[in-house]
Design a protein around this motif. Structure first.
Motif, short mmCIF file in Angstrom:
data_model
loop_
_atom_site.label_atom_id
_atom_site.label_comp_id
_atom_site.label_asym_id
_atom_site.label_seq_id
_atom_site.Cartn_x
_atom_site.Cartn_y
_atom_site.Cartn_z
N LYS A 57 3.40 -18.85 24.81
CA LYS A 57 4.87 -18.91 24.88
C LYS A 57 5.32 -18.85 26.33
O LYS A 57 4.53 -18.60 27.24
CB LYS A 57 5.48 -17.78 24.07
CG LYS A 57 5.17 -17.91 22.59
CD LYS A 57 5.91 -16.89 21.79
CE LYS A 57 5.59 -17.12 20.32
NZ LYS A 57 6.45 -16.41 19.44
N CYS A 111 13.45 -24.08 25.94
CA CYS A 111 12.23 -23.45 25.42
C CYS A 111 12.31 -23.30 23.91
O CYS A 111 11.33 -23.51 23.20
CB CYS A 111 12.00 -22.09 26.06
SG CYS A 111 11.33 -22.16 27.73
N PRO A 115 10.18 -27.14 23.34
CA PRO A 115 9.15 -26.64 24.25
C PRO A 115 8.30 -27.74 24.86
O PRO A 115 7.77 -27.58 25.96
CB PRO A 115 8.31 -25.69 23.38
CG PRO A 115 8.70 -25.97 21.97
CD PRO A 115 10.04 -26.63 21.99
N ARG A 119 7.07 -28.19 28.76
CA ARG A 119 5.68 -28.45 29.18
C ARG A 119 5.60 -29.65 30.13
O ARG A 119 4.89 -29.61 31.14
CB ARG A 119 4.78 -28.66 27.97
CG ARG A 119 4.56 -27.39 27.19
CD ARG A 119 3.44 -27.49 26.19
NE ARG A 119 3.34 -26.29 25.40
CZ ARG A 119 2.82 -25.14 25.79
NH1 ARG A 119 2.34 -25.04 27.02
NH2 ARG A 119 2.79 -24.10 25.00
#
Length: 135
Positions: A57, A111, A115, A119
Motif C-alpha cells: 500500500k 491512491c 492506485p 504506480r
C-alpha cells in the motif's frame, strides 16, 4: 465512614486534577497550532510525499521538513506506517502549506480510486531520477 469520605474526596481531587491536565494539554495544542500557522507563513517550501509500504500500500503525507518526517516514519514513530518498512518513492515541492494540503488530498484520492495511476506516476518519477543520475 471517614475512610469512605476521604476516598470520595480523593476521587474528586483526582478528577479535578485530570480535568485540569486535559485543559492544559488543550491550551498547549492550541498555542502550538497557532504558532505553527504563523511559522508556516515564513516557510516557502513544503513537501508532499508518497511512501510505499511493505504490504504494497501507499502512504501520502506532507511536511515542511521531509528528511525529519522520513526519519519519524522509518524509526517507527508514525503509527500508520510502523513496522511496514516505509520507503520514499515520490515527492513534490510546493510553495505553501495550503497548496501542499490540496495536493496531498488529491494524491490520497488517487491512491484510493486509481492506485494504478499512482504506480505509473512513481515509475515515471523513478525514471527521471535515474536519468538525472546518469547525466
Amino acid at each position: 465512614k471517614r475512610a469512605r469520605e476521604a476516598e470520595a474526596k480523593g476521587g474528586e481531587e483526582s478528577r479535578e486534577l485530570a480535568r485540569k491536565r486535559v485543559e492544559e494539554a488543550k491550551r498547549a495544542r492550541e498555542v502550538k497550532a497557532k504558532a505553527g500557522g504563523e511559522a508556516d507563513k515564513e516557510l516557502t517550501k513544503f513537501f508532499v510525499f508518497i511512501l510505499e509500504l511493505g504490504n504494497g500500500k501507499f502512504y501520502v503525507g506532507q511536511s515542511n521538513d521531509l528528511k525529519a518526517r522520513l526519519a519519524e516514519h522509518q524509526n517507527g514513530e508514525i503509527v500508520s506506517t510502523k513496522g511496514l518498512n516505509p520507503r520514499l518513492k515520490y515527492f513534490e515541492i510546493l510553495p505553501t502549506r495550503d497548496s501542499a494540503a490540496r495536493r496531498e488530498a488529491e494524491l490520497k484520492g488517487m491512491c484510493d480510486k486509481n492506485p494504478g495511476q499512482i504506480r505509473v506516476m512513481l515509475i515515471d518519477f523513478s525514471d527521471h531520477i535515474e536519468e538525472l543520475e546518469r547525466d
